[in-house]
Design an enzyme around this catalytic site. Structure first.
Site, PDB file in Angstrom:
ATOM      1  N   HIS A 163       0.824  -1.215   0.000  1.00  0.00           N
ATOM      2  CA  HIS A 163       0.000   0.000   0.000  1.00  0.00           C
ATOM      3  C   HIS A 163       0.857   1.264   0.000  1.00  0.00           C
ATOM      4  O   HIS A 163       1.898   1.325   0.653  1.00  0.00           O
ATOM      5  CB  HIS A 163      -1.034  -0.010   1.126  1.00  0.00           C
ATOM      6  CG  HIS A 163      -0.509   0.092   2.523  1.00  0.00           C
ATOM      7  ND1 HIS A 163      -0.296   1.305   3.143  1.00  0.00           N
ATOM      8  CD2 HIS A 163      -0.179  -0.842   3.435  1.00  0.00           C
ATOM      9  CE1 HIS A 163       0.133   1.093   4.378  1.00  0.00           C
ATOM     10  NE2 HIS A 163       0.223  -0.207   4.587  1.00  0.00           N
ATOM     11  N   ASP A 166       6.027   1.918   7.010  1.00  0.00           N
ATOM     12  CA  ASP A 166       4.767   1.216   6.732  1.00  0.00           C
ATOM     13  C   ASP A 166       3.978   2.056   5.735  1.00  0.00           C
ATOM     14  O   ASP A 166       3.398   3.075   6.118  1.00  0.00           O
ATOM     15  CB  ASP A 166       3.995   1.045   8.041  1.00  0.00           C
ATOM     16  CG  ASP A 166       2.572   0.544   7.851  1.00  0.00           C
ATOM     17  OD1 ASP A 166       2.201   0.160   6.740  1.00  0.00           O
ATOM     18  OD2 ASP A 166       1.817   0.573   8.850  1.00  0.00           O
ATOM     19  N   GLU A 216      -5.275   1.589   2.432  1.00  0.00           N
ATOM     20  CA  GLU A 216      -5.118   0.495   3.396  1.00  0.00           C
ATOM     21  C   GLU A 216      -5.324   0.979   4.829  1.00  0.00           C
ATOM     22  O   GLU A 216      -6.017   0.346   5.619  1.00  0.00           O
ATOM     23  CB  GLU A 216      -3.741  -0.161   3.245  1.00  0.00           C
ATOM     24  CG  GLU A 216      -3.646  -1.538   3.870  1.00  0.00           C
ATOM     25  CD  GLU A 216      -3.144  -1.568   5.310  1.00  0.00           C
ATOM     26  OE1 GLU A 216      -3.092  -2.651   5.893  1.00  0.00           O
ATOM     27  OE2 GLU A 216      -2.802  -0.508   5.879  1.00  0.00           O
ATOM     28  N   GLU A 217      -4.707   2.095   5.170  1.00  0.00           N
ATOM     29  CA  GLU A 217      -4.799   2.584   6.550  1.00  0.00           C
ATOM     30  C   GLU A 217      -6.204   3.099   6.880  1.00  0.00           C
ATOM     31  O   GLU A 217      -6.568   3.251   8.041  1.00  0.00           O
ATOM     32  CB  GLU A 217      -3.771   3.700   6.801  1.00  0.00           C
ATOM     33  CG  GLU A 217      -2.320   3.320   6.543  1.00  0.00           C
ATOM     34  CD  GLU A 217      -1.728   2.357   7.573  1.00  0.00           C
ATOM     35  OE1 GLU A 217      -2.453   1.961   8.516  1.00  0.00           O
ATOM     36  OE2 GLU A 217      -0.553   1.994   7.418  1.00  0.00           O
ATOM     37  N   ASP A 237       3.897  -6.171   3.731  1.00  0.00           N
ATOM     38  CA  ASP A 237       3.753  -5.116   4.741  1.00  0.00           C
ATOM     39  C   ASP A 237       4.623  -5.514   5.919  1.00  0.00           C
ATOM     40  O   ASP A 237       5.334  -6.526   5.866  1.00  0.00           O
ATOM     41  CB  ASP A 237       2.280  -4.942   5.142  1.00  0.00           C
ATOM     42  CG  ASP A 237       1.981  -3.519   5.623  1.00  0.00           C
ATOM     43  OD1 ASP A 237       2.894  -2.828   6.093  1.00  0.00           O
ATOM     44  OD2 ASP A 237       0.804  -3.096   5.543  1.00  0.00           O
ATOM     45  N   HIS A 258       3.464   2.756  13.402  1.00  0.00           N
ATOM     46  CA  HIS A 258       2.512   3.867  13.345  1.00  0.00           C
ATOM     47  C   HIS A 258       2.992   5.122  14.080  1.00  0.00           C
ATOM     48  O   HIS A 258       2.234   6.068  14.209  1.00  0.00           O
ATOM     49  CB  HIS A 258       1.109   3.444  13.808  1.00  0.00           C
ATOM     50  CG  HIS A 258       0.402   2.608  12.768  1.00  0.00           C
ATOM     51  ND1 HIS A 258      -0.951   2.329  12.820  1.00  0.00           N
ATOM     52  CD2 HIS A 258       0.860   2.012  11.641  1.00  0.00           C
ATOM     53  CE1 HIS A 258      -1.282   1.592  11.770  1.00  0.00           C
ATOM     54  NE2 HIS A 258      -0.201   1.378  11.050  1.00  0.00           N
TER      55      HIS A 258
HETATM   56 ZN   LIG Z   1       0.796  -1.082   6.420  1.00  0.00          ZN
END
Ligand SMILES: [Zn+2]
Length: 366
Positions: A66, A180, A212-213, A235, A329
């Site tokens: 992603h 990410d 995706e997020e 990922d 994150h």
């Molecule tokens: Zn991810």
């Protein structure tokens, strides 16, 4: 290969692309792939699909990562010029105060800001160990009032991300924003470059997926158009080699790529991925033959967009392959370039093994 992955990843990490606002990242990737023999198209959501034709008798493969990242959306501009935000994605509220952010108002015009943290000298003892909910946070862009904020191009709905940053800790490890899943994107791009040089290969659709997020379903739309037989998703894998994560599993940063045997997320999502048995077998055998240390992970509490891709059409054989990652994150996620290199090698060799004899027949498995 490591130098190329490092520079690709750095460029990707420095390009902002909040979920739903990924266009700069997609254009960058399309430019980087322009010299390869790929058929490129972009769908209405913004997924970039790059197809490399191969053996038509072999199952077709969708390899995807992603391109979006988590962040915020402007919710309110206070009359005093401070900006309130709505969250987009799995924001760790514990790690937000005092972070630098970027308001994406247009290339070359983006605006820097800081998420306010109450001055330490004024923080009473009972507040010291409390986490402030994102709704109570505000961002300071240095403006005097609301008009000053709006003059910068900031409006309700403006996307905001962690201020893009890359710090190389040593020759292998780096920290920064949106490892990410820009690390996954860098690997997909390098795999495309290497597979394009190889004759023996199935048809591969390299997909740079959106959203995706936000909702995990951007890649699903690409899969509906492509109708692949196999989908391989790249990922992060949560590390378990720091004291806070030790009980979670056996994934070590720098010890090689990982493969997920189980993922699940409840709380309204109720989805996850259990790979088609042909795929762990394929990558186990490939790792052995190529002398790559392939780590394993099984976990609840996190999932990827492969959970939705597997349900497309008559079903798609899916697997999540991963690079270990620390501090996920946050604004400074960590990965190790050796893992990305191992993941690239695993994928190139593994995908080349998918030929006309490669079977997805469930009766072959106990
Ligand atoms: Zn991810």
């Amino acid at each position: 290969m490591k130098a190329r992955l490092r520079s690709l990843l750095e460029t990707l990490m420095l390009t902002p692309g909040l979920s739903g606002h990924e266009d700069r990242v997609r254009r960058l990737i399309a430019r980087e792939l322009a010299d390869l023999p790929l058929k490129l198209r972009t769908d209405k959501l913004g997924n970039l699909i790059a197809t490399l034709e191969g053996d038509e008798a072999a199952p077709s493969v969708m390899l995807f990562a992603h391109i979006d990242q988590l962040g915020f959306i402007v919710r309110k501009i206070e009359t005093n010029g401070l900006v309130r935000i709505e969250r987009l994605g799995g924001i760790p509220e514990k790690a937000l105060p005092a972070q630098a952010v970027l308001f994406c108002v247009g290339e070359g015009k983006d605006v820097h800001g800081v998420i306010a943290n109450k001055s330490h000298h004024a923080t009473p003892a009972e507040e010291k160990y409390k986490v402030t909910p994102y709704a109570d946070l505000f961002i300071d862009v240095g403006a005097q009032d609301a008009d000053g904020v709006r003059a910068l191009g900031i409006e309700i709905g403006t996307p905001v991300v962690y201020d893009p940053r890359v710090i190389h800790l040593n020759e292998n490890r780096l920290i920064g924003t949106s490892v990410d899943d820009r690390a996954g994107c860098a690997v997909v791009m390098e795999v495309a470059r290497q597979l394009a040089r190889s004759d023996a290969r199935p048809t591969v659709h390299f997909v740079f997926a959106v959203l995706e997020e936000f909702n995990l379903r951007g890649a699903m739309v690409a899969a509906q158009a492509i109708k692949p037989d196999i989908a391989i998703q790249l990922d992060l894998a949560l590390n378990s080699d720091t004291p806070d994560m030790a009980h979670r599993g056996e994934v070590e940063l720098g010890a090689g790529p990982a493969m997920a045997l189980y993922s699940f997320h409840g709380r309204g999502t109720l989805n996850g991925t259990i790979p088609h048995p042909a795929l762990p077998r394929l990558f186990d055998e490939t790792a052995k033959a190529e002398d790559i240390n392939l780590q394993r992970t099984a976990h609840t509490g996190a999932l990827t967009d492969s959970s939705y891709v597997q349900l497309v059409g008559e079903g798609v054989a899916c697997i999540d392959l991963c690079f270990p990652c620390r501090y996920t994150h946050t604004a400074l996620e960590m990965c190790d370039l050796r893992d990305l290199e191992g993941l690239t090698r695993l994928l190139v060799a593994g995908i080349r093994r998918i030929d006309s004899k490669f079977s997805l027949d469930r009766d072959l498995y106990t």
